[in-house]
Design an enzyme around this catalytic site. Sequence first.
Site, PDB file in Angstrom:
ATOM      1  N   THR A  26       0.812  -1.216   0.000  1.00 24.55           N
ATOM      2  CA  THR A  26       0.000   0.000   0.000  1.00 24.55           C
ATOM      3  C   THR A  26       0.844   1.264   0.000  1.00 24.55           C
ATOM      4  O   THR A  26       0.491   2.256  -0.636  1.00 24.55           O
ATOM      5  CB  THR A  26      -0.936   0.009   1.231  1.00 24.55           C
ATOM      6  N   ASP A  70       1.650  -7.591  -4.113  1.00 27.87           N
ATOM      7  CA  ASP A  70       0.737  -7.406  -2.991  1.00 27.87           C
ATOM      8  C   ASP A  70       1.171  -8.398  -1.928  1.00 27.87           C
ATOM      9  O   ASP A  70       1.539  -9.533  -2.243  1.00 27.87           O
ATOM     10  CB  ASP A  70      -0.699  -7.694  -3.434  1.00 27.87           C
ATOM     11  N   SER A  72      -0.334 -10.220  -0.027  1.00 31.41           N
ATOM     12  CA  SER A  72      -1.098 -11.471  -0.007  1.00 31.41           C
ATOM     13  C   SER A  72      -0.442 -12.539  -0.876  1.00 31.41           C
ATOM     14  O   SER A  72      -0.720 -13.730  -0.722  1.00 31.41           O
ATOM     15  CB  SER A  72      -2.526 -11.227  -0.493  1.00 31.41           C
ATOM     16  N   THR A 102       1.294  -4.714   4.534  1.00 30.63           N
ATOM     17  CA  THR A 102       1.128  -4.992   5.955  1.00 30.63           C
ATOM     18  C   THR A 102       0.525  -6.358   6.254  1.00 30.63           C
ATOM     19  O   THR A 102       0.771  -6.917   7.327  1.00 30.63           O
ATOM     20  CB  THR A 102       0.242  -3.921   6.620  1.00 30.63           C
ATOM     21  N   ASP A 103      -0.273  -6.905   5.339  1.00 35.22           N
ATOM     22  CA  ASP A 103      -1.030  -8.117   5.666  1.00 35.22           C
ATOM     23  C   ASP A 103      -0.145  -9.296   6.057  1.00 35.22           C
ATOM     24  O   ASP A 103      -0.494 -10.072   6.943  1.00 35.22           O
ATOM     25  CB  ASP A 103      -1.932  -8.523   4.495  1.00 35.22           C
ATOM     26  N   GLN A 290      -4.090 -19.693  20.790  1.00 38.65           N
ATOM     27  CA  GLN A 290      -4.932 -18.843  19.945  1.00 38.65           C
ATOM     28  C   GLN A 290      -4.986 -17.406  20.460  1.00 38.65           C
ATOM     29  O   GLN A 290      -5.333 -16.489  19.714  1.00 38.65           O
ATOM     30  CB  GLN A 290      -6.363 -19.387  19.917  1.00 38.65           C
ATOM     31  N   CYS A 291      -4.665 -17.195  21.729  1.00 41.48           N
ATOM     32  CA  CYS A 291      -4.817 -15.879  22.346  1.00 41.48           C
ATOM     33  C   CYS A 291      -3.731 -14.918  21.895  1.00 41.48           C
ATOM     34  O   CYS A 291      -2.552 -15.290  21.824  1.00 41.48           O
ATOM     35  CB  CYS A 291      -4.747 -15.988  23.867  1.00 41.48           C
TER      36      CYS A 291
END
Length: 353
Positions: A26, A70, A72, A102-103, A290-291
């Site tokens: 971006t 990108d 991704s 950033t992703d 997962q936390c």
Amino acid sequence: MKTIKIKTKADGNNDVKVLVIYTGGTLGMVYDAKTDSLVPFDFAQIPDNLPEMARLDFEISVLTFDNLLDSSNMNPQVWVQLAEIIKENYTQYDSFVVLHGTDTMAYSASALSYLLENLNKPVIFTGAQLPIGVARTDAKENFITALEIAAAQTHNRPIISEVCIYFNSLLLRGNRARKNESVQFNAFKSENYPVLAEAGIKIEYNKPYLKSYEQNAELQVHHTFDDNVLILKLFPGITDKVVRNVLEIKGLRGVILETYGSGNAPTDEWFLKLMKEFIDKGIIIFNVSQCNGGRVTQGRYQTSHFLQEIGVVSGADITTEAAITKLMFALGQSDDIQEVRAMLKRSIAGEMS
């Protein structure tokens, strides 16, 4: 790839040289009046979009990917390519800034921290939530400050000598960071490790938590990942059919098991039997909480004690991003299951406590 030298006020007296590696994302988008849309940024025109760079007192060169990505579309092949670029330019430059979407930035920063063994120079990832061509962009501050941190030295040594992410005034250890926001500027957090620096009027470094500079350390670059891995996230109601079908994927070598809380999982007989069956077949199960900010403590509760007994490897306080890239990396270094397990249990680049 092409390299562009940016004109700054460096006069030759300051020998610090920074290489910017532009992968895409971006940050590097500007408004095109002809098409009324945002298009990839041409760094040859950077003085028009970021005149502040001209006031920096160190040398800056920009190497641009031929095909901008990108984030991704980021993958292990690109991580190895980035490591090779740094290796090829390691003696010519004092530091590196990687412009990245950033992703998947936390994945890439984690991967580079493993690939670049004995790194003794800054590799700072940064990007933006808004393109550089947008009026309210965060791109300018992120980029300029990342450059200043990359160039910062004390006693002719870099202050930072590891892979980091700089974003929204915070410098974070790359393999401790996670993207937690998509609509705010504070995109990244490091729940389990302190902030390395904070940029206000001055850049304040949290020196006790920085990786130590290692005199005469010789960079060693690794080149191999094994992507025969997956992430299995537990949820209430998960069935034996689902877990078995996942674990029976042909060629699978390792699994990140995202468990509840401090590493807890169902104690149903079918679940434990499946886990043991596939561990006995040579598949490595790496237990990660997962936390956000979670820490696996296998054996603390009965629901994780069984995992400890059957040979699941505890990931302690590692993030999922750092865990999946570490698993790929470890499997890429050795075919010996015990060696891989030992590698997962210890900190390679400060990714776990």
